[in-house]
Design a protein around this motif. Structure first.
Motif, mmCIF file in Angstrom:
data_model
loop_
_atom_site.group_PDB
_atom_site.id
_atom_site.type_symbol
_atom_site.label_atom_id
_atom_site.label_comp_id
_atom_site.label_asym_id
_atom_site.label_seq_id
_atom_site.Cartn_x
_atom_site.Cartn_y
_atom_site.Cartn_z
ATOM 1 N N GLY A 243 -69.703 29.438 14.257
ATOM 2 C CA GLY A 243 -68.483 30.216 14.030
ATOM 3 C C GLY A 243 -68.680 31.496 13.248
ATOM 4 N N THR A 244 -69.867 31.736 12.694
ATOM 5 C CA THR A 244 -70.142 32.978 11.971
ATOM 6 C C THR A 244 -70.080 34.172 12.920
ATOM 7 O OG1 THR A 244 -71.602 31.804 10.449
ATOM 8 C CG2 THR A 244 -71.857 34.191 10.559
ATOM 9 N N PRO A 245 -69.499 35.314 12.499
ATOM 10 C CA PRO A 245 -69.498 36.494 13.370
ATOM 11 C C PRO A 245 -70.920 36.935 13.724
ATOM 12 C CG PRO A 245 -67.923 36.779 11.589
ATOM 13 C CD PRO A 245 -68.715 35.549 11.258
ATOM 14 N N VAL A 246 -71.146 37.214 14.978
ATOM 15 C CA VAL A 246 -72.455 37.666 15.440
ATOM 16 C C VAL A 246 -72.737 39.056 14.891
ATOM 17 C CG1 VAL A 246 -73.791 38.331 17.486
ATOM 18 C CG2 VAL A 246 -72.394 36.243 17.513
ATOM 19 N N ALA A 247 -73.953 39.252 14.376
ATOM 20 C CA ALA A 247 -74.346 40.521 13.776
ATOM 21 C C ALA A 247 -75.026 41.418 14.801
ATOM 22 C CB ALA A 247 -75.277 40.269 12.592
ATOM 23 N N HIS A 248 -75.041 42.711 14.488
ATOM 24 C CA HIS A 248 -75.662 43.706 15.371
ATOM 25 C C HIS A 248 -76.373 44.754 14.531
ATOM 26 C CE1 HIS A 248 -75.547 47.782 17.228
ATOM 27 N NE2 HIS A 248 -76.042 47.132 18.256
ATOM 28 N N SER A 249 -77.539 45.173 14.999
ATOM 29 C CA SER A 249 -78.228 46.320 14.430
ATOM 30 C C SER A 249 -79.064 46.940 15.549
ATOM 31 C CB SER A 249 -79.115 45.921 13.241
ATOM 32 O OG SER A 249 -80.145 45.065 13.658
ATOM 33 N N VAL A 250 -79.871 47.902 15.211
ATOM 34 C CA VAL A 250 -80.746 48.545 16.182
ATOM 35 C C VAL A 250 -82.186 48.384 15.714
ATOM 36 C CG1 VAL A 250 -81.396 50.717 17.290
ATOM 37 C CG2 VAL A 250 -78.990 50.196 16.886
ATOM 38 N N MET A 251 -83.042 47.926 16.630
ATOM 39 C CA MET A 251 -84.465 47.768 16.321
ATOM 40 C C MET A 251 -85.269 48.513 17.381
ATOM 41 S SD MET A 251 -86.743 44.240 16.011
ATOM 42 C CE MET A 251 -86.111 43.802 14.382
ATOM 43 N N LYS A 252 -86.026 49.503 16.943
ATOM 44 C CA LYS A 252 -86.835 50.310 17.860
ATOM 45 C C LYS A 252 -86.002 50.825 19.035
ATOM 46 C CE LYS A 252 -91.366 48.403 16.718
ATOM 47 N NZ LYS A 252 -91.864 49.668 16.108
ATOM 48 N N ALA A 253 -84.839 51.383 18.701
ATOM 49 C CA ALA A 253 -83.933 52.043 19.651
ATOM 50 C C ALA A 253 -83.276 51.080 20.638
ATOM 51 C CB ALA A 253 -84.653 53.160 20.414
ATOM 52 N N ARG A 254 -83.345 49.771 20.395
ATOM 53 C CA ARG A 254 -82.684 48.800 21.263
ATOM 54 C C ARG A 254 -81.709 47.972 20.441
ATOM 55 N NH1 ARG A 254 -85.238 47.730 26.089
ATOM 56 N NH2 ARG A 254 -83.228 46.767 26.596
ATOM 57 N N ASN A 255 -80.553 47.650 21.036
ATOM 58 C CA ASN A 255 -79.555 46.841 20.351
ATOM 59 C C ASN A 255 -80.094 45.447 20.065
ATOM 60 O OD1 ASN A 255 -77.323 48.693 20.246
ATOM 61 N ND2 ASN A 255 -77.155 48.477 22.460
ATOM 62 N N LEU A 256 -79.778 44.957 18.877
ATOM 63 C CA LEU A 256 -80.266 43.659 18.421
ATOM 64 C C LEU A 256 -79.072 42.809 17.999
ATOM 65 C CD1 LEU A 256 -82.933 42.116 17.666
ATOM 66 C CD2 LEU A 256 -82.604 43.011 15.355
ATOM 67 N N PHE A 257 -79.038 41.554 18.436
ATOM 68 C CA PHE A 257 -77.929 40.653 18.149
ATOM 69 C C PHE A 257 -78.476 39.342 17.590
ATOM 70 C CE2 PHE A 257 -77.109 43.291 21.849
ATOM 71 C CZ PHE A 257 -75.899 43.892 21.556
ATOM 72 N N TRP A 258 -77.815 38.805 16.568
ATOM 73 C CA TRP A 258 -78.223 37.516 16.011
ATOM 74 C C TRP A 258 -77.090 36.918 15.187
ATOM 75 C CZ3 TRP A 258 -79.003 42.019 13.514
ATOM 76 C CH2 TRP A 258 -78.836 42.055 12.137
ATOM 77 N N CYS A 259 -77.241 35.645 14.849
ATOM 78 C CA CYS A 259 -76.273 34.954 13.984
ATOM 79 C C CYS A 259 -76.869 34.815 12.598
ATOM 80 C CB CYS A 259 -75.930 33.575 14.562
ATOM 81 S SG CYS A 259 -74.907 32.577 13.419
ATOM 82 N N PRO A 260 -76.241 35.395 11.572
ATOM 83 C CA PRO A 260 -76.803 35.327 10.214
ATOM 84 C C PRO A 260 -76.917 33.910 9.667
ATOM 85 C CG PRO A 260 -75.150 37.062 10.379
ATOM 86 C CD PRO A 260 -75.046 36.263 11.635
ATOM 87 N N THR A 261 -76.094 32.982 10.155
ATOM 88 C CA THR A 261 -76.156 31.601 9.664
ATOM 89 C C THR A 261 -77.186 30.777 10.414
ATOM 90 O OG1 THR A 261 -73.833 31.666 8.974
ATOM 91 C CG2 THR A 261 -74.813 29.492 9.319
ATOM 92 N N CYS A 262 -77.156 30.840 11.738
ATOM 93 C CA CYS A 262 -78.096 30.045 12.537
ATOM 94 C C CYS A 262 -79.507 30.621 12.527
ATOM 95 C CB CYS A 262 -77.601 29.952 13.976
ATOM 96 S SG CYS A 262 -76.064 29.035 14.193
ATOM 97 N N GLN A 263 -79.629 31.907 12.181
ATOM 98 C CA GLN A 263 -80.936 32.564 12.143
ATOM 99 C C GLN A 263 -81.134 33.215 10.777
ATOM 100 O OE1 GLN A 263 -79.559 34.464 16.074
ATOM 101 N NE2 GLN A 263 -81.778 34.777 16.132
ATOM 102 N N PRO A 264 -81.242 32.394 9.730
ATOM 103 C CA PRO A 264 -81.314 32.965 8.369
ATOM 104 C C PRO A 264 -82.597 33.735 8.107
ATOM 105 C CG PRO A 264 -81.813 30.621 8.335
ATOM 106 C CD PRO A 264 -81.350 30.941 9.735
ATOM 107 N N VAL A 265 -82.529 34.648 7.179
ATOM 108 C CA VAL A 265 -83.705 35.413 6.776
ATOM 109 C C VAL A 265 -84.706 34.461 6.128
ATOM 110 C CG1 VAL A 265 -84.557 37.271 5.308
ATOM 111 C CG2 VAL A 265 -82.356 37.495 6.486
#
Length: 265
Positions: A243-265
């Motif tokens: 249920g955590t909002p899906v995050a977005h950033s850019v990595m090497k000029a490509r869109n990147l998507f992940w879940c901050p809870t299911c994919q913790p640092v």
């Protein structure tokens, strides 16, 4: 850009439609005219893919190399095909069907040394029977580059694009910013096996099915004709697992998507 399963699916179709017989090859647009003349009327021995590259092997020993890029597309047409419509880079006419190629990044003639050079530049392709995942692991395990970038590097793994990158990392709970050297060998083995299975489904069904049955519900896919994804193109939407909002950033000029809870640092 089409991912590896699309090229393997095309290779299977071209093998079925054209291999084993002479093929009339032309370039209505003119940009591949000399190359087309070199294989026109020759028997197509086999079609294969390596990552995002399509290869047509002719009896002459010459190979037509195609990279679709962002805009390339094959359009199959019944015979007789009629006059070409638009900028057709390459037209193939077989005994029962024809196909037009428009907009590829590359459509060119290769010889065997050029093919070997291409193979040397590419990492293992999960859909090829000769793929050796340890080649990729040797690169990944020694690199401080983020695993999200390594998965997109065609010299590390051939055929993975933005969708498989995002969804594979989610399915294994791995943050895309984790350095490759901090990935465990057991994690890599599991990711490779999963990637092989997912891409085989893509070849068989023609679309990327990445969501497990128990999660394949709720918010619809990002496009009407696409299956659901976990995180790809779902910025701000609720994770299908936690249920955590899906995050977005850019990595090497490509869109990147992940879940901050299911994919913790």
């Amino acid at each position: 850009m089409p991912e590896g399963h699309t090229l393997h699916r095309l290779a299977r179709e071209h093998q079925r439609h054209f291999a084993g017989a002479p093929v009339h090859v032309s370039s209505p647009q003119g940009r591949f005219e000399s190359g087309a003349a070199r294989v026109d009327g020759r028997v197509l021995l086999r079609a294969e893919a390596w990552g995002k590259h399509l290869l047509h092997h002719y009896e002459s020993g010459l190979i037509v190399h195609v990279h679709l890029g962002l805009y390339g597309k094959f359009t199959d047409l019944p015979l007789p095909m009629g006059a070409p419509v638009g900028q057709v880079r390459m037209r193939m006419v077989g005994a029962e069907i024809g196909t037009d190629l428009r907009g590829p990044t590359a459509c060119e003639i290769y010889d065997e040394p050029q093919l070997r050079s291409l193979a040397d530049r590419l990492g293992p392709d999960p859909l090829r029977p000769d793929a050796d995942p340890t080649r990729a692991w040797r690169r990944i395990s020694k690199s401080q580059t983020a695993i999200g970038a390594l998965l997109m590097d065609q010299a590390v793994i051939a055929g993975v694009g933005n969708v498989y990158r995002a969804e594979l990392l989610f399915r294994h709970g791995i943050n895309p910013n984790r350095p490759g050297a901090r990935l465990g060998a057991a994690e890599w083995d599991a990711m490779w096996l999963d990637l092989v299975a997912l891409m085989k489904v893509g070849v068989r069904r023609g679309k990327m099915h990445v969501v497990r049955p128990e999660h394949d519900n709720g918010e619809p896919a990002y496009a009407k004709d696409r299956p659901r994804t976990y995180v790809y193109r779902r910025t701000g939407s609720a994770c299908r697992v936690c249920g955590t909002p899906v995050a977005h950033s850019v990595m090497k000029a490509r869109n990147l998507f992940w879940c901050p809870t299911c994919q913790p640092v």
